[in-house]
Design a protein around this motif. Structure first.
Motif, PDB file in Angstrom:
ATOM      1  N   GLU A   6      31.880 119.709  64.745  1.00  0.00           N
ATOM      2  CA  GLU A   6      31.855 118.400  64.076  1.00  0.00           C
ATOM      3  C   GLU A   6      30.493 117.734  64.219  1.00  0.00           C
ATOM      4  N   HIS A   7      29.948 117.769  65.406  1.00  0.00           N
ATOM      5  CA  HIS A   7      28.658 117.128  65.666  1.00  0.00           C
ATOM      6  C   HIS A   7      27.542 117.762  64.823  1.00  0.00           C
ATOM      7  N   ILE A   8      27.508 119.073  64.777  1.00  0.00           N
ATOM      8  CA  ILE A   8      26.476 119.773  64.008  1.00  0.00           C
ATOM      9  C   ILE A   8      26.620 119.487  62.517  1.00  0.00           C
ATOM     10  N   VAL A   9      27.844 119.608  62.008  1.00  0.00           N
ATOM     11  CA  VAL A   9      28.070 119.483  60.562  1.00  0.00           C
ATOM     12  C   VAL A   9      27.881 118.038  60.098  1.00  0.00           C
ATOM     13  N   LYS A  10      28.333 117.075  60.878  1.00  0.00           N
ATOM     14  CA  LYS A  10      28.175 115.671  60.466  1.00  0.00           C
ATOM     15  C   LYS A  10      26.708 115.270  60.380  1.00  0.00           C
ATOM     16  N   ALA A  11      25.849 115.952  61.131  1.00  0.00           N
ATOM     17  CA  ALA A  11      24.418 115.674  61.043  1.00  0.00           C
ATOM     18  C   ALA A  11      23.820 116.220  59.746  1.00  0.00           C
ATOM     19  N   LEU A  12      24.498 117.173  59.115  1.00  0.00           N
ATOM     20  CA  LEU A  12      23.980 117.810  57.904  1.00  0.00           C
ATOM     21  C   LEU A  12      24.454 117.165  56.610  1.00  0.00           C
ATOM     22  N   VAL A  13      25.667 116.620  56.603  1.00  0.00           N
ATOM     23  CA  VAL A  13      26.300 116.192  55.352  1.00  0.00           C
ATOM     24  C   VAL A  13      26.108 114.703  55.070  1.00  0.00           C
ATOM     25  N   ASP A  14      26.372 114.322  53.812  1.00  0.00           N
ATOM     26  CA  ASP A  14      26.341 112.918  53.409  1.00  0.00           C
ATOM     27  C   ASP A  14      27.713 112.264  53.562  1.00  0.00           C
ATOM     28  N   GLN A  15      28.772 113.008  53.238  1.00  0.00           N
ATOM     29  CA  GLN A  15      30.146 112.508  53.272  1.00  0.00           C
ATOM     30  C   GLN A  15      30.782 112.857  54.629  1.00  0.00           C
ATOM     31  N   LYS A  16      30.425 112.122  55.661  1.00  0.00           N
ATOM     32  CA  LYS A  16      30.871 112.432  57.017  1.00  0.00           C
ATOM     33  C   LYS A  16      32.384 112.281  57.203  1.00  0.00           C
ATOM     34  N   ASP A  17      33.006 111.410  56.411  1.00  0.00           N
ATOM     35  CA  ASP A  17      34.451 111.178  56.541  1.00  0.00           C
ATOM     36  C   ASP A  17      35.279 112.371  56.075  1.00  0.00           C
ATOM     37  N   TYR A  18      34.700 113.262  55.298  1.00  0.00           N
ATOM     38  CA  TYR A  18      35.432 114.397  54.758  1.00  0.00           C
ATOM     39  C   TYR A  18      35.355 115.635  55.652  1.00  0.00           C
ATOM     40  N   VAL A  19      34.627 115.564  56.744  1.00  0.00           N
ATOM     41  CA  VAL A  19      34.485 116.712  57.646  1.00  0.00           C
ATOM     42  C   VAL A  19      35.766 116.873  58.451  1.00  0.00           C
ATOM     43  N   ARG A  20      36.394 118.040  58.337  1.00  0.00           N
ATOM     44  CA  ARG A  20      37.617 118.365  59.080  1.00  0.00           C
ATOM     45  C   ARG A  20      37.418 119.695  59.772  1.00  0.00           C
ATOM     46  N   VAL A  21      37.745 119.747  61.054  1.00  0.00           N
ATOM     47  CA  VAL A  21      37.624 120.968  61.837  1.00  0.00           C
ATOM     48  C   VAL A  21      38.974 121.252  62.468  1.00  0.00           C
ATOM     49  N   GLU A  22      39.456 122.466  62.275  1.00  0.00           N
ATOM     50  CA  GLU A  22      40.752 122.873  62.826  1.00  0.00           C
ATOM     51  C   GLU A  22      40.549 124.135  63.655  1.00  0.00           C
ATOM     52  N   GLU A  23      41.073 124.135  64.863  1.00  0.00           N
ATOM     53  CA  GLU A  23      40.983 125.301  65.736  1.00  0.00           C
ATOM     54  C   GLU A  23      42.331 126.009  65.792  1.00  0.00           C
ATOM     55  N   ILE A  24      42.302 127.327  65.660  1.00  0.00           N
ATOM     56  CA  ILE A  24      43.514 128.134  65.743  1.00  0.00           C
ATOM     57  C   ILE A  24      43.227 129.301  66.686  1.00  0.00           C
ATOM     58  N   GLN A  25      44.019 129.416  67.739  1.00  0.00           N
ATOM     59  CA  GLN A  25      43.868 130.525  68.681  1.00  0.00           C
ATOM     60  C   GLN A  25      44.696 131.700  68.177  1.00  0.00           C
ATOM     61  N   GLU A  26      44.035 132.813  67.894  1.00  0.00           N
ATOM     62  CA  GLU A  26      44.696 134.017  67.381  1.00  0.00           C
ATOM     63  C   GLU A  26      44.416 135.161  68.354  1.00  0.00           C
ATOM     64  N   GLY A  27      45.266 135.298  69.358  1.00  0.00           N
ATOM     65  CA  GLY A  27      45.021 136.320  70.366  1.00  0.00           C
ATOM     66  C   GLY A  27      43.802 135.965  71.188  1.00  0.00           C
ATOM     67  N   GLN A  28      42.800 136.843  71.203  1.00  0.00           N
ATOM     68  CA  GLN A  28      41.576 136.568  71.948  1.00  0.00           C
ATOM     69  C   GLN A  28      40.495 135.950  71.062  1.00  0.00           C
ATOM     70  N   THR A  29      40.823 135.695  69.815  1.00  0.00           N
ATOM     71  CA  THR A  29      39.849 135.128  68.868  1.00  0.00           C
ATOM     72  C   THR A  29      40.171 133.664  68.592  1.00  0.00           C
ATOM     73  N   LEU A  30      39.152 132.826  68.665  1.00  0.00           N
ATOM     74  CA  LEU A  30      39.285 131.423  68.289  1.00  0.00           C
ATOM     75  C   LEU A  30      38.794 131.286  66.857  1.00  0.00           C
ATOM     76  N   SER A  31      39.690 130.925  65.964  1.00  0.00           N
ATOM     77  CA  SER A  31      39.346 130.758  64.554  1.00  0.00           C
ATOM     78  C   SER A  31      39.136 129.274  64.278  1.00  0.00           C
ATOM     79  N   ILE A  32      37.993 128.942  63.711  1.00  0.00           N
ATOM     80  CA  ILE A  32      37.663 127.557  63.394  1.00  0.00           C
ATOM     81  C   ILE A  32      37.553 127.426  61.879  1.00  0.00           C
ATOM     82  N   LYS A  33      38.353 126.522  61.318  1.00  0.00           N
ATOM     83  CA  LYS A  33      38.316 126.271  59.878  1.00  0.00           C
ATOM     84  C   LYS A  33      37.608 124.948  59.642  1.00  0.00           C
TER      85      LYS A  33
END
Length: 74
Positions: A6-33
């Motif tokens: 979130e911190h990295i992406v919000k520094a890049l974009v103009d529409q900061k309110d639209y930034v959504r980050v979702e974490e999903i643990q899938e076994g040993q892999t952390l998937s970030i959407k």
């Protein structure tokens, strides 16, 4: 990880309110959407995917003991 992305992406974009980050643990892999405003999609991906690759590199370096996958969703 969520706060880092979130911190990295919000520094890049103009529409900061639209930034959504979702974490999903899938076994040993952390998937970030990551979801951003369509107008900011190019800023997050960058020319030839360089910005997205740089964000992924930071994530890999931050969690060497765990696999991390970053998906940028429209």
């Amino acid at each position: 990880m969520k706060a880092l992305v979130e911190h990295i992406v919000k520094a890049l974009v103009d529409q900061k309110d639209y930034v959504r980050v979702e974490e999903i643990q899938e076994g040993q892999t952390l998937s970030i959407k990551l979801t951003v405003h369509p107008d900011d999609m190019g800023k997050v991906i960058g020319k030839q995917g360089r910005t997205a690759k740089a964000i992924r590199s930071v994530l890999y370096a931050a969690t060497p003991e765990q696999r991390v996958r970053l998906d940028i969703v429209d």
